[in-house]
Design an enzyme around this catalytic site. Structure first.
Site, PDB file in Angstrom:
ATOM      1  N   ARG A   1      12.957  -0.331   7.645  1.00 25.88           N
ATOM      2  CA  ARG A   1      11.741  -0.123   6.856  1.00 25.88           C
ATOM      3  C   ARG A   1      11.368  -1.399   6.107  1.00 25.88           C
ATOM      4  O   ARG A   1      10.192  -1.783   6.043  1.00 25.88           O
ATOM      5  CB  ARG A   1      11.961   1.030   5.871  1.00 25.88           C
ATOM      6  CG  ARG A   1      10.734   1.374   5.036  1.00 25.88           C
ATOM      7  CD  ARG A   1      10.954   2.635   4.214  1.00 25.88           C
ATOM      8  NE  ARG A   1       9.766   2.929   3.429  1.00 25.88           N
ATOM      9  CZ  ARG A   1       9.747   3.057   2.101  1.00 25.88           C
ATOM     10  NH1 ARG A   1      10.880   2.929   1.416  1.00 25.88           N
ATOM     11  NH2 ARG A   1       8.630   3.318   1.461  1.00 25.88           N
TER      12      ARG A   1
ATOM     13  N   HIS B   1       7.840  -3.335   6.517  1.00 20.99           N
ATOM     14  CA  HIS B   1       6.976  -3.638   5.373  1.00 20.99           C
ATOM     15  C   HIS B   1       6.752  -5.145   5.228  1.00 20.99           C
ATOM     16  O   HIS B   1       5.705  -5.570   4.747  1.00 20.99           O
ATOM     17  CB  HIS B   1       7.584  -3.076   4.088  1.00 20.99           C
ATOM     18  CG  HIS B   1       7.343  -1.605   3.908  1.00 20.99           C
ATOM     19  ND1 HIS B   1       6.845  -1.045   2.753  1.00 20.99           N
ATOM     20  CD2 HIS B   1       7.539  -0.565   4.763  1.00 20.99           C
ATOM     21  CE1 HIS B   1       6.735   0.258   2.896  1.00 20.99           C
ATOM     22  NE2 HIS B   1       7.159   0.581   4.099  1.00 20.99           N
ATOM     23  N   ASP B   2       7.732  -5.921   5.635  1.00 20.84           N
ATOM     24  CA  ASP B   2       7.573  -7.376   5.582  1.00 20.84           C
ATOM     25  C   ASP B   2       6.566  -7.850   6.621  1.00 20.84           C
ATOM     26  O   ASP B   2       5.625  -8.575   6.308  1.00 20.84           O
ATOM     27  CB  ASP B   2       8.920  -8.060   5.807  1.00 20.84           C
ATOM     28  CG  ASP B   2       8.807  -9.575   5.775  1.00 20.84           C
ATOM     29  OD1 ASP B   2       8.112 -10.097   4.880  1.00 20.84           O
ATOM     30  OD2 ASP B   2       9.402 -10.232   6.642  1.00 20.84           O
TER      31      ASP B   2
ATOM     32  N   GLY C   1       2.786 -11.303   7.821  1.00 26.72           N
ATOM     33  CA  GLY C   1       3.684 -11.611   8.927  1.00 26.72           C
ATOM     34  C   GLY C   1       5.143 -11.528   8.529  1.00 26.72           C
ATOM     35  O   GLY C   1       5.495 -11.291   7.367  1.00 26.72           O
TER      36      GLY C   1
ATOM     37  N   ASP D   1       7.755 -12.985   7.314  1.00 27.49           N
ATOM     38  CA  ASP D   1       8.078 -14.230   6.594  1.00 27.49           C
ATOM     39  C   ASP D   1       8.915 -13.988   5.342  1.00 27.49           C
ATOM     40  O   ASP D   1       9.025 -14.866   4.478  1.00 27.49           O
ATOM     41  CB  ASP D   1       6.795 -14.978   6.225  1.00 27.49           C
ATOM     42  CG  ASP D   1       5.955 -14.234   5.194  1.00 27.49           C
ATOM     43  OD1 ASP D   1       6.240 -13.043   4.923  1.00 27.49           O
ATOM     44  OD2 ASP D   1       5.007 -14.829   4.645  1.00 27.49           O
TER      45      ASP D   1
ATOM     46  N   GLU E   1       4.898  -8.595  -3.702  1.00 29.78           N
ATOM     47  CA  GLU E   1       4.824  -7.410  -2.842  1.00 29.78           C
ATOM     48  C   GLU E   1       5.809  -6.318  -3.264  1.00 29.78           C
ATOM     49  O   GLU E   1       5.531  -5.128  -3.159  1.00 29.78           O
ATOM     50  CB  GLU E   1       5.104  -7.800  -1.382  1.00 29.78           C
ATOM     51  CG  GLU E   1       4.025  -8.655  -0.745  1.00 29.78           C
ATOM     52  CD  GLU E   1       4.442  -9.164   0.629  1.00 29.78           C
ATOM     53  OE1 GLU E   1       5.168  -8.450   1.352  1.00 29.78           O
ATOM     54  OE2 GLU E   1       4.047 -10.297   0.985  1.00 29.78           O
TER      55      GLU E   1
ATOM     56  N   ASN F   1       6.009  -0.116  -2.009  1.00 29.95           N
ATOM     57  CA  ASN F   1       7.288  -0.819  -1.845  1.00 29.95           C
ATOM     58  C   ASN F   1       8.332  -0.489  -2.904  1.00 29.95           C
ATOM     59  O   ASN F   1       9.457  -0.994  -2.847  1.00 29.95           O
ATOM     60  CB  ASN F   1       7.059  -2.336  -1.827  1.00 29.95           C
ATOM     61  CG  ASN F   1       6.389  -2.802  -0.551  1.00 29.95           C
ATOM     62  OD1 ASN F   1       6.371  -2.095   0.445  1.00 29.95           O
ATOM     63  ND2 ASN F   1       5.828  -3.996  -0.580  1.00 29.95           N
TER      64      ASN F   1
ATOM     65  N   HIS G   1      11.163   6.934  12.363  1.00 30.28           N
ATOM     66  CA  HIS G   1      11.298   8.009  11.383  1.00 30.28           C
ATOM     67  C   HIS G   1      12.371   9.011  11.783  1.00 30.28           C
ATOM     68  O   HIS G   1      12.629   9.966  11.048  1.00 30.28           O
ATOM     69  CB  HIS G   1       9.958   8.737  11.205  1.00 30.28           C
ATOM     70  CG  HIS G   1       8.938   7.928  10.465  1.00 30.28           C
ATOM     71  ND1 HIS G   1       7.610   8.303  10.364  1.00 30.28           N
ATOM     72  CD2 HIS G   1       9.037   6.759   9.786  1.00 30.28           C
ATOM     73  CE1 HIS G   1       6.943   7.405   9.666  1.00 30.28           C
ATOM     74  NE2 HIS G   1       7.791   6.452   9.299  1.00 30.28           N
TER      75      HIS G   1
ATOM     76  N   SER H   1      19.639  15.244  11.295  1.00 28.66           N
ATOM     77  CA  SER H   1      20.187  14.057  11.978  1.00 28.66           C
ATOM     78  C   SER H   1      19.563  12.775  11.447  1.00 28.66           C
ATOM     79  O   SER H   1      19.138  11.915  12.199  1.00 28.66           O
ATOM     80  CB  SER H   1      19.979  14.155  13.492  1.00 28.66           C
ATOM     81  OG  SER H   1      18.598  14.157  13.814  1.00 28.66           O
TER      82      SER H   1
END
Length: 324
Positions: free
Chosen positions: A61, A65-66, A71, A73, A87, A93, A191, A247
């Site tokens: 995740r 999100h990065d 991009g 980075d 961020e 976040n 997910h 699971s």
């Protein structure tokens, strides 16, 4: 003679441009400059993920999100300063985890070869290795990314897909970074591991259209179960809900099985049934765990290339939480 010389120079320049755009992201990029880098990541992952398998979901995740914001980075890892909200502190976040995990790996690699390996590459490798460590797919992680020097919380709301997005918005946000409907379905398949919290779905349960109603796209029996045993009121901020009940630490087809039963937790999960194209892709991946793994790996490698910084762009951070 002059025109030939000019042509030769032009060709050399074009080759240099192409090389700087594509040539520096490659498998084994640190083979000479820091040959133990990937081994250090893998060893640390194998030491800790078996004892804390939920971190695999957290790290993939974090990687997602990065990559969607400026991009891949490592801008998501940067701390805020007195003059800048990074961020990390944007609302989507605030529930991210794994920062300390990445920082520790970074410190181990810095001790081996200072100033060589980027935080962006460490995050990409850690996400892959942790998912594979819990029995999930393995994908190629070409390296050579450099770290960004800009991290702004406002960018998150513009670029990052949200759990309440409809299909049109999701496809637009994925398209903005070069990903398509197939990638949307496949990457949503992550997910199958991990958890969420009640605020992410409270509107679906209690106030979907602002009239105290329930989302009709959510299976009514499942909604009743969630309201009875999990999110007992709209103000619950802390209760954890499994994305793939039963699971959450197993990378399998469970997520897609939930989606077709209309038991995907988010509106973005339900959105996958809203078009014949995405519905068909979901159905395809219900058939074979092996095929899902193979195709998921391709989409993850594709995502890991989003707007990467290479060559002289960005920097190699000394510490992942701070710009040099």
């Amino acid at each position: 003679m002059g025109s030939q010389s000019y042509l030769t120079v032009l060709i050399i320049c074009l080759v240099a441009i192409i090389g700087s755009s594509h040539g520096q992201l490659q498998l084994g990029y640190y083979g000479k400059s820091c040959p133990k880098a990937e081994e250090i990541v893998l060893k640390y992952v194998h030491q800790h993920i078996p004892n804390a398998p939920s971190l695999a979901a957290a790290l993939i995740r974090l990687h997602f999100h990065d990559c969607f914001v400026r991009g891949c980075d490592a801008s998501v890892l940067v701390n805020s300063t007195q003059t800048n909200q990074a961020e990390k502190v944007a609302i989507p976040n605030l529930t991210l985890r794994g920062f300390d995990f990445i920082d520790t790996i970074k410190s181990l690699i810095e001790a081996e070869c200072p100033g060589v390996v980027s935080c962006a590459d460490i995050l990409s490798l850690s996400a892959r290795d942790s998912v594979h460590a819990i029995g999930g797919p393995y994908w190629n992680v070409p390296t050579g990314r450099r770290d960004g020097t800009i991290s702004k919380s406002a960018d998150v709301f513009i670029s990052l897909p949200a759990p309440f997005n409809n299909l049109t918005t999701l496809l637009t946000l994925f398209g903005n970074v070069g990903l398509d409907a197939n990638d949307l379905v496949l990457l949503s398949g992550a997910h199958t591991i991990g958890v969420s919290h009640c605020p992410a779905i409270s509107n679906r349960l209690y106030n979907f259209t602002g009239k105290g109603d329930q989302d009709p796209d959510l299976d009514s029996e499942y909604a009743t179960s969630l309201k009875t045993f999990k999110c007992k009121n709209i103000n619950d901020q802390t209760t954890i809900i499994e994305m793939d009940p039963g699971s959450r630490n197993t990378f399998d087809l469970g997520y897609f099985k939930q989606v077709v039963k209309r038991r995907g937790l988010f509106e973005s999960d339900a959105a996958l049934l809203k078009s014949s194209t995405t519905r068909s892709i979901v159905a395809q991946h219900l058939q074979s765990n092996e095929k899902f793994f193979t195709e998921f790996a391709k989409s993850m490698e594709k995502m890991g290339r989003i707007n990467v910084k290479i060559g002289t762009e960005g920097e190699i951070r000394k510490h992942c939480a701070f710009v040099n």
